[in-house]
Each structure stands twice: as C-alpha cells, then as structure tokens.
Scaffold this motif. Structure first.
Motif, PDB file in Angstrom:
ATOM      1  N   VAL A  63       0.859  -1.178   0.000  1.00  0.00           N
ATOM      2  CA  VAL A  63       0.000   0.000   0.000  1.00  0.00           C
ATOM      3  C   VAL A  63       0.900   1.234   0.000  1.00  0.00           C
ATOM      4  N   GLN A  64       0.651   2.143  -0.929  1.00  0.00           N
ATOM      5  CA  GLN A  64       1.373   3.414  -0.984  1.00  0.00           C
ATOM      6  C   GLN A  64       0.545   4.430  -0.201  1.00  0.00           C
ATOM      7  N   VAL A  65       1.186   5.128   0.721  1.00  0.00           N
ATOM      8  CA  VAL A  65       0.497   6.084   1.592  1.00  0.00           C
ATOM      9  C   VAL A  65       1.094   7.469   1.362  1.00  0.00           C
ATOM     10  N   ASN A  66       0.219   8.455   1.151  1.00  0.00           N
ATOM     11  CA  ASN A  66       0.630   9.857   1.039  1.00  0.00           C
ATOM     12  C   ASN A  66      -0.150  10.659   2.061  1.00  0.00           C
ATOM     13  N   ILE A  67       0.503  11.649   2.647  1.00  0.00           N
ATOM     14  CA  ILE A  67      -0.172  12.600   3.528  1.00  0.00           C
ATOM     15  C   ILE A  67      -0.467  13.824   2.677  1.00  0.00           C
ATOM     16  N   MET A  68      -1.735  14.019   2.360  1.00  0.00           N
ATOM     17  CA  MET A  68      -2.135  15.115   1.486  1.00  0.00           C
ATOM     18  C   MET A  68      -2.329  16.391   2.313  1.00  0.00           C
ATOM     19  N   GLY A  69      -2.086  17.537   1.690  1.00  0.00           N
ATOM     20  CA  GLY A  69      -2.257  18.820   2.360  1.00  0.00           C
ATOM     21  C   GLY A  69      -0.975  19.619   2.320  1.00  0.00           C
ATOM     22  N   PRO A  70      -0.894  20.647   3.157  1.00  0.00           N
ATOM     23  CA  PRO A  70       0.319  21.485   3.170  1.00  0.00           C
ATOM     24  C   PRO A  70       1.533  20.717   3.676  1.00  0.00           C
ATOM     25  N   THR A  71       2.707  21.302   3.493  1.00  0.00           N
ATOM     26  CA  THR A  71       3.918  20.652   3.977  1.00  0.00           C
ATOM     27  C   THR A  71       3.839  20.463   5.489  1.00  0.00           C
ATOM     28  N   TYR A  72       4.591  19.500   5.962  1.00  0.00           N
ATOM     29  CA  TYR A  72       4.624  19.190   7.400  1.00  0.00           C
ATOM     30  C   TYR A  72       6.043  18.816   7.773  1.00  0.00           C
ATOM     31  N   LYS A  73       6.353  18.921   9.043  1.00  0.00           N
ATOM     32  CA  LYS A  73       7.715  18.650   9.524  1.00  0.00           C
ATOM     33  C   LYS A  73       7.828  17.340  10.290  1.00  0.00           C
ATOM     34  N   VAL A 146       0.298  14.257  12.494  1.00  0.00           N
ATOM     35  CA  VAL A 146       1.030  15.132  11.571  1.00  0.00           C
ATOM     36  C   VAL A 146       1.289  16.463  12.254  1.00  0.00           C
ATOM     37  N   ALA A 147       2.564  16.892  12.281  1.00  0.00           N
ATOM     38  CA  ALA A 147       2.952  18.158  12.918  1.00  0.00           C
ATOM     39  C   ALA A 147       3.447  19.142  11.863  1.00  0.00           C
ATOM     40  N   GLN A 148       2.790  20.285  11.807  1.00  0.00           N
ATOM     41  CA  GLN A 148       3.294  21.341  10.925  1.00  0.00           C
ATOM     42  C   GLN A 148       4.513  22.001  11.549  1.00  0.00           C
ATOM     43  N   ASN A 149       4.517  22.047  12.875  1.00  0.00           N
ATOM     44  CA  ASN A 149       5.653  22.551  13.645  1.00  0.00           C
ATOM     45  C   ASN A 149       5.475  22.034  15.069  1.00  0.00           C
ATOM     46  N   ARG A 150       6.347  22.426  15.970  1.00  0.00           N
ATOM     47  CA  ARG A 150       6.284  21.907  17.332  1.00  0.00           C
ATOM     48  C   ARG A 150       4.959  22.223  18.030  1.00  0.00           C
ATOM     49  N   GLY A 151       4.378  23.352  17.744  1.00  0.00           N
ATOM     50  CA  GLY A 151       3.163  23.769  18.445  1.00  0.00           C
ATOM     51  C   GLY A 151       1.861  23.461  17.730  1.00  0.00           C
ATOM     52  N   THR A 152       1.920  22.963  16.509  1.00  0.00           N
ATOM     53  CA  THR A 152       0.704  22.718  15.733  1.00  0.00           C
ATOM     54  C   THR A 152       0.731  21.309  15.166  1.00  0.00           C
ATOM     55  N   TYR A 153      -0.118  20.450  15.737  1.00  0.00           N
ATOM     56  CA  TYR A 153      -0.189  19.081  15.225  1.00  0.00           C
ATOM     57  C   TYR A 153      -1.603  18.534  15.344  1.00  0.00           C
ATOM     58  N   TRP A 154      -1.903  17.545  14.502  1.00  0.00           N
ATOM     59  CA  TRP A 154      -3.183  16.852  14.495  1.00  0.00           C
ATOM     60  C   TRP A 154      -2.928  15.414  14.884  1.00  0.00           C
ATOM     61  N   LEU A 155      -3.703  14.919  15.840  1.00  0.00           N
ATOM     62  CA  LEU A 155      -3.485  13.615  16.449  1.00  0.00           C
ATOM     63  C   LEU A 155      -4.367  12.542  15.810  1.00  0.00           C
TER      64      LEU A 155
END
Length: 189
Positions: A63-73, A146-155
């Motif tokens: 299975v190929q998995v992509n995280i769609m959306g803006p860049t993330y760190k 997914v974390a956009q930065n240290r203070g912003t992430y979705w669990l």
C-alpha cells in the motif's frame, strides 16, 4: 565566590527562558506508539478539521500512503487493524527525511520523521501487510499524527479502511479458478 554565584544565577535565568519542550527533531519516541502523541509538553493537538488527509493506493503486494495537504515537519504513521491498539505489517525503506521505528517490539512497524525538513504530499510511504491466512484478518486502517511545527499538530488522523488478502491467497484463488475453467473445458470436449 561572587563570580561562581553570578554564573549560577545566569545559568538559572537561562534555564527559566528555555522552552518547556524542545522539538523532537529526530522523530517520535517509542513511548508515543500507542497514544501517537508527540509528547510536546504543554502543547495540545488541534481540535479543528485537519488540512491533512491520508491517501492510499493499493497494489497487489503493498500500500502506498501519502499525507495530502500542506507541507509538514513531523509525522508518526502506523497501520493497524480497525479495532486494534498495536501496529501490523512492516514499512518498506523509509523515504528521505523519515525513518522506520519498532513500535510494540515489531521491526519497521511505524514511520516517523528523522529531521524537521519539510515533507509533502509527494512523499510516498510504502507499507507491506502481514502474512494473512485465508484472508481472515484482512481489514486495515492507517493512523497518522502530523505536525506542521512543534506547536501545531493533528493527532491520529485516520484513513478509510482497506481490505486485503495476501498475494499468495490471491494467486492460489486465481489458479484454482483457472484450473476449474480448464477442467470444465476439457470435460466439454
């Protein structure tokens, strides 16, 4: 003596100014495998809708998995059975800026970031399902923090469920169907 006290006071002031949690630039710790929380002390996950989603492309053996959306760190990516609390399957070679980790004592069972360089929707993660017997355990779901930065992430972003059978079972079933048609064709002769 006065110089030593000044250094100690300066060190104490420096410690007070240090962030409550520094980012984990080398990836998620193994202690994050179950909760999938990045352990950024004092930071809570975003509660609104995530700009990220999990896209899956199923092939015969992976299975190929992509995280769609803006860049993330940062990322922690796992495959699980829909009602399960542990990882299943194994991730292939990790793409650039990421690495595999061994959650629940299972080698290469999760993917995390290896640095804080940007990752994007073009980053492809390849997952291989576990061996399946008679397709009895064939439904999987993918979870990502997914974390956009240290203070912003979705669990625990969750993918759609997918159903798979091992390629050996698919091949055997296909062979059985082909053999049945061949025997039926010979009988008609």
């Amino acid at each position: 003596m006065e110089k030593a006290q000044f250094r100690l006071a300066l060190l104490g002031l420096f410690a007070l100014c240090w962030p409550a949690a520094s980012p984990l630039p080398n990836g998620a710790p193994l202690g994050s495998c179950l909760s999938m929380s990045p352990k950024h002390r004092g930071i809570t996950p975003q509660t609104g809708e995530s700009p990220h989603s999990i896209q899956l492309q199923v092939s015969r053996s992976s299975v190929q998995v992509n995280i769609m959306g803006p860049t993330y760190k940062g990322i922690l990516l796992e495959a699980r059975y829909p009602s399960g609390n542990t990882t299943v399957g194994m991730w292939a070679t990790a793409p650039a800026n990421t690495k595999t980790i061994s959650c629940f004592n299972s080698d290469h069972s999760a993917i995390t970031h290896s640095n804080t360089n940007d990752k994007s929707s073009t980053t492809v993660y390849t997952w291989n399902p576990p061996p399946l017997k008679n397709c009895s355990e064939k439904t999987f779901v993918f979870l990502a923090t997914v974390a956009q930065n240290r203070g912003t992430y979705w669990l625990k972003l969750t993918s759609n469920e997918i159903s798979l059978c091992s390629s050996a079972v698919k091949n055997l079933s296909g062979f059985a169907v082909l053999a049945t048609f061949m025997i039926a064709g010979l009988a008609a002769f």
